[in-house]
Scaffold this motif. Structure first.
Motif, mmCIF file in Angstrom:
data_model
loop_
_atom_site.group_PDB
_atom_site.id
_atom_site.type_symbol
_atom_site.label_atom_id
_atom_site.label_comp_id
_atom_site.label_asym_id
_atom_site.label_seq_id
_atom_site.Cartn_x
_atom_site.Cartn_y
_atom_site.Cartn_z
ATOM 1 N N UNK A 1 0.854 -1.196 0.000
ATOM 2 C CA UNK A 1 0.000 0.000 0.000
ATOM 3 C C UNK A 1 0.887 1.241 0.000
ATOM 4 N N UNK A 2 0.640 2.193 -0.943
ATOM 5 C CA UNK A 2 1.478 3.390 -0.985
ATOM 6 C C UNK A 2 1.327 4.228 0.272
ATOM 7 N N UNK A 3 2.413 4.889 0.655
ATOM 8 C CA UNK A 3 2.398 5.716 1.855
ATOM 9 C C UNK A 3 1.560 6.972 1.624
ATOM 10 N N UNK A 4 0.779 7.343 2.622
ATOM 11 C CA UNK A 4 -0.058 8.529 2.506
ATOM 12 C C UNK A 4 0.821 9.772 2.560
ATOM 13 N N UNK A 5 0.617 10.676 1.597
ATOM 14 C CA UNK A 5 1.471 11.853 1.467
ATOM 15 C C UNK A 5 0.940 13.057 2.225
ATOM 16 N N UNK A 6 -0.389 13.182 2.288
ATOM 17 C CA UNK A 6 -0.984 14.411 2.796
ATOM 18 C C UNK A 6 -1.973 14.113 3.910
ATOM 19 N N UNK A 7 -2.077 15.049 4.826
ATOM 20 C CA UNK A 7 -3.156 15.051 5.811
ATOM 21 C C UNK A 7 -4.196 16.057 5.342
ATOM 22 N N UNK A 8 -5.428 15.621 5.223
ATOM 23 C CA UNK A 8 -6.499 16.477 4.713
ATOM 24 C C UNK A 8 -7.612 16.534 5.749
ATOM 25 N N UNK A 9 -7.982 17.734 6.133
ATOM 26 C CA UNK A 9 -9.084 17.935 7.058
ATOM 27 C C UNK A 9 -10.289 18.502 6.338
ATOM 28 N N UNK A 10 -11.448 17.920 6.587
ATOM 29 C CA UNK A 10 -12.688 18.356 5.940
ATOM 30 C C UNK A 10 -13.677 18.788 7.011
ATOM 31 N N UNK A 11 -14.119 20.028 6.928
ATOM 32 C CA UNK A 11 -15.188 20.521 7.798
ATOM 33 C C UNK A 11 -16.473 20.520 6.972
ATOM 34 N N UNK A 12 -17.253 19.454 7.121
ATOM 35 C CA UNK A 12 -18.541 19.359 6.437
ATOM 36 C C UNK A 12 -19.532 20.162 7.261
#
Length: 228
Positions: free
Chosen positions: A1-12
């Motif tokens: 599994x490829x390493x996750x590059x980014x942290x993404x925060x979503x305010x729905x």
């Protein structure tokens, strides 16, 4: 599994949806992702706020749809047209997720729309959230073809007042949009941001004022709820 590059925060959010991201390998501050959306039937703009609104166009009303939002219009144009034709607007769908008096998985929105409106699509609060998140995902993937949103470290914020059912429904909405998310309470996210901005020096000063202890009150005045 490829390493996750980014942290993404979503305010729905109840009124607006916001997305921010940061590189997991770097030390740069988080950045807001401007979300492309229709502002007229033919004009697209990328804006930091995506109105959390779905509008069902009238018969014959045509607009661009590069995100696959049909039969809805999501975002600024949807908010504006929904204000002009309120019976075809789905707004504040997030607030319905914690409304135990209705079936939140049933197509009950737009709320109060006449039953005889056969041309009007209906949607559940869960699917309304999924539609908004799908628009976010399609916009992100188009801007970051080498870093699809579903493959990043995803955090979705929820009100502290959400009960376990509302939280599970929020996760389900994200799942329907193809997004594996972790939930974080909004006041807690605000406090994390404060800690980052204040740094070790600011935190030390705060503890010094309290003789080694600090009591922090977070006031989250939101579009649908106020959490303390």
């Amino acid at each position: 599994m490829p390493r996750k590059r980014l942290a993404v925060g979503i305010d729905l959010g109840t009124t607006h949806t916001v997305v921010a991201w940061a590189d997991l390998q770097g030390h740069a501050p988080p950045q807001i992702f401007p979300i492309p959306q229709l502002v007229t039937p033919t004009e697209i703009e990328a804006r930091p706020l995506l109105p959390s609104a779905l509008y069902a166009p009238l018969p014959g009303e045509v607009s661009a749809d590069p995100w696959g939002d049909a039969p809805w219009v999501v975002g600024e144009l949807g908010r504006r047209r929904g204000g002009e034709v309120p019976g075809r607007l789905v707004a504040s769908s997030k607030s319905w997720l914690c409304h135990a008096g209705v079936d939140r998985s049933a197509a009950i929105l737009p709320w109060g729309a006449p039953e005889e409106a056969s041309d009007l699509p209906r949607i559940s609060p869960v699917d309304a959230g999924a539609r908004i998140l799908s628009h976010v995902a399609a916009s992100w993937d188009a801007a970051h073809p080498d870093a699809p949103l579903a493959a990043q470290e995803l955090v979705l914020t929820v009100p502290a007042s959400f009960d376990e059912v509302a939280r599970e429904l929020t996760v389900e909405a994200a799942r329907r949009a193809g997004l594996p998310v972790r939930l974080l309470e909004e006041p807690q996210a605000a406090f994390y941001d404060y800690l980052t901005a204040a740094g070790a020096e600011g935190l030390g000063a705060l503890l010094e004022q309290g003789a080694g202890d600090a009591l922090v009150l977070v006031c989250d005045v939101g579009g649908g709820t106020t959490d303390l």
